[in-house]
Write an enzyme that holds these catalytic residues in place. Structure first.
Site, PDB file in Angstrom:
ATOM      1  N   GLY A 195       7.962   2.247  -4.006  1.00  0.00           N
ATOM      2  CA  GLY A 195       8.190   3.540  -4.622  1.00  0.00           C
ATOM      3  C   GLY A 195       9.648   3.951  -4.549  1.00  0.00           C
ATOM      4  O   GLY A 195      10.535   3.133  -4.310  1.00  0.00           O
TER       5      GLY A 195
ATOM      6  N   GLY B 289       0.402   8.135  -7.778  1.00  0.00           N
ATOM      7  CA  GLY B 289      -0.452   6.957  -7.741  1.00  0.00           C
ATOM      8  C   GLY B 289      -0.682   6.421  -6.349  1.00  0.00           C
ATOM      9  O   GLY B 289      -1.111   5.266  -6.186  1.00  0.00           O
TER      10      GLY B 289
ATOM     11  N   GLU C 198       4.107   0.819  -9.980  1.00  0.00           N
ATOM     12  CA  GLU C 198       4.369   1.951 -10.872  1.00  0.00           C
ATOM     13  C   GLU C 198       5.833   1.944 -11.286  1.00  0.00           C
ATOM     14  O   GLU C 198       6.174   2.005 -12.457  1.00  0.00           O
ATOM     15  CB  GLU C 198       4.131   3.280 -10.152  1.00  0.00           C
TER      16      GLU C 198
ATOM     17  N   GLY D 295      12.815   6.090  -2.805  1.00  0.00           N
ATOM     18  CA  GLY D 295      13.212   6.521  -1.481  1.00  0.00           C
ATOM     19  C   GLY D 295      13.870   5.441  -0.654  1.00  0.00           C
ATOM     20  O   GLY D 295      13.862   4.259  -1.001  1.00  0.00           O
ATOM     21  N   GLY D 296      14.449   5.876   0.472  1.00  0.00           N
ATOM     22  CA  GLY D 296      15.218   4.995   1.321  1.00  0.00           C
ATOM     23  C   GLY D 296      14.419   3.858   1.915  1.00  0.00           C
ATOM     24  O   GLY D 296      14.900   2.728   2.011  1.00  0.00           O
TER      25      GLY D 296
END
Length: 437
Positions: free
Chosen positions: A218, A339, A241, A220-221
């Site tokens: 996803g 999701g 996704e 983000g870090g």
């Protein structure tokens, strides 16, 4: 492109100001989502603020500030969203937002029944020789469903929009009511920084990912760190996704080649892209990519069809029973259900698959100083994103534990062990008071 198509494009071409004249007070207007937003049409719509009332703007994850999201004239525009970005949060703060909780695997319901716009703005690529235009970096995720129910379609043709390959990924000039030409920068996001804590979490996750695995990452870090930490793996695949910067880099060096995938072999399957200009250029006409709408990419049956499916998602907080809160803060909507649960379920149904929820154990609160993200219980009004019964692995900088086979008491002990040491005593006492231990 033949002469008839050229004529049709010419006949339907108008200015942005002319295109939005069709919008009336009380209309519902879809403007785009994430990196596929018709900003020039939105700006023209904003110019009509003083003459319109009660126009609902349907959208998702809008980053760029626009007049229609200022909230300065609350009688003109309100907002409808299934996944909130900065501009939706601004509208929420002014009481002008309606939010719908929906899994991305079911976003067609939102498109057809909740949003069902009178007018739809679609930002699209330049047309091909047959008069088709791609929905671009994110539009492919849901625009086909909106096309089926909208009363009027206005296209913004932008030369910067990538032409993505896959299914339900394009629209023909014959399906449009009007066309506006306007090149515009595509919204994006930079890589999140990786600090020592994030790197430690990433290291735990990378150790769990075998050669030949199929990954979902996803934003983000943590996801970035994991992606870049996989460079020594072999023959990875992707069913995700989000098509991210790190997946692009893994594809470029040949680590992620999709050669061992058991679903859509040879293709990186994705629903949307949100990143840099380089990333948008990479996916343009890229035959190694396969884009499809959310209800296809996020279908747990398709996710599970990938052997060794590895799903990595993040959270805002986790309670001592294993419940995950990832989309709201104390019940105040922050992002969206998205999701997460689609991939949590799909990965665990995969042969050899694993699902991970990764989270920093603590954070710095402006009022209270260092605070734990692992909490005894969620505050009143907070909403659960992923139920405890669905959660498999939880990862913090203090370890990686599979909660699925544990009894309730052992689960609580395991979660406490993943908290920052300075909070473990307090969490243990709270667990005893609540009857969890």
């Amino acid at each position: 492109m033949n002469k008839d198509l050229q004529t049709e494009f010419k006949q339907k071409t108008v200015t942005a100001a002319e295109a939005v004249k069709c919008i009336k007070s009380g209309d519902r207007v879809y403007i785009g989502t994430c990196s596929s937003v018709a900003h020039l049409l939105c700006e023209a719509l904003g110019e009509r603020e003083d003459e319109l009332e009660n126009v609902t703007v349907a959208c998702s994850q809008i980053v760029r500030p626009m007049r229609i999201f200022s909230g300065e004239n609350p009688n003109s525009f309100k907002c409808l969203s299934y996944f909130m970005g900065p501009q939706e949060r601004n509208m929420q703060s002014k009481g002008l937002l309606e939010y719908t909780s929906v899994h991305l695997s079911q976003v067609d319901i939102w498109c057809k029944q909740t949003a069902a716009p009178d007018v739809a703005f679609f930002e699209v690529s330049e047309p091909d020789e047959k008069g088709y235009m791609s929905y671009g970096a994110t539009g492919v995720a849901l625009h086909e469903y909106l096309k089926e129910v909208t009363g009027r379609i206005i296209l913004q043709i932008n030369r910067n929009v990538p032409y993505v390959l896959g299914e339900s990924n394009k629209i023909h000039i014959s399906e449009a009511d009007a066309v506006v030409y306007g090149d515009d920068e595509i919204s994006g996001v930079g890589n999140m920084p990786v600090d020592e804590t994030v790197q430690t979490i990433s290291d735990f996750l990378v150790d769990q990912i075998p050669d030949g695995a199929c990954i979902q990452l996803g934003l983000g870090g943590i996801s970035n760190a994991v992606g870049y930490g996989l460079k020594d793996k072999n023959d990875l695949g992707a069913h995700t996704e989000l098509m991210s910067e790190s997946i692009m880099d893994l594809m470029k060096i040949g680590v992620l080649n999709n050669s061992r995938k058991t679903y859509m072999e040879g293709k990186t399957v994705a629903a949307f892209t949100f990143g840099s200009k380089e990333l948008y250029e990479f996916i343009d006409h890229n035959e190694d990519m396969y884009y499809a709408p959310f209800p296809i990419v996020n279908d747990i049956r398709n996710i599970a069809a990938n052997d060794n499916m590895i799903s990595i998602n993040t959270a805002l907080s986790i309670d001592l029973t294993g419940q995950v809160c990832a989309d709201n803060i104390g019940g105040r909507q922050y992002s969206g259900v998205g999701g997460q649960i689609d991939f949590v379920r799909g990965a665990q149904l995969s042969k050899g698959g694993k699902s991970f929820i990764a989270i920093n154990s603590s954070y710095m609160d402006k009022k209270h100083g260092l605070s734990s993200k692992i909490v005894p219980r969620f505050p009143t009004g907070a909403n659960v994103t992923t139920p405890r019964s669905e959660v498999q692995y939880v990862v913090t900088e203090y370890g990686c534990i599979n909660l699925k086979p544990l009894t309730n008491k052992d689960r609580t002990r395991a979660i406490i062990s993943l908290a920052a040491p300075e909070f473990r005593g307090e969490l243990t006492e709270e667990a005893k008071r609540a009857g969890l231990l």
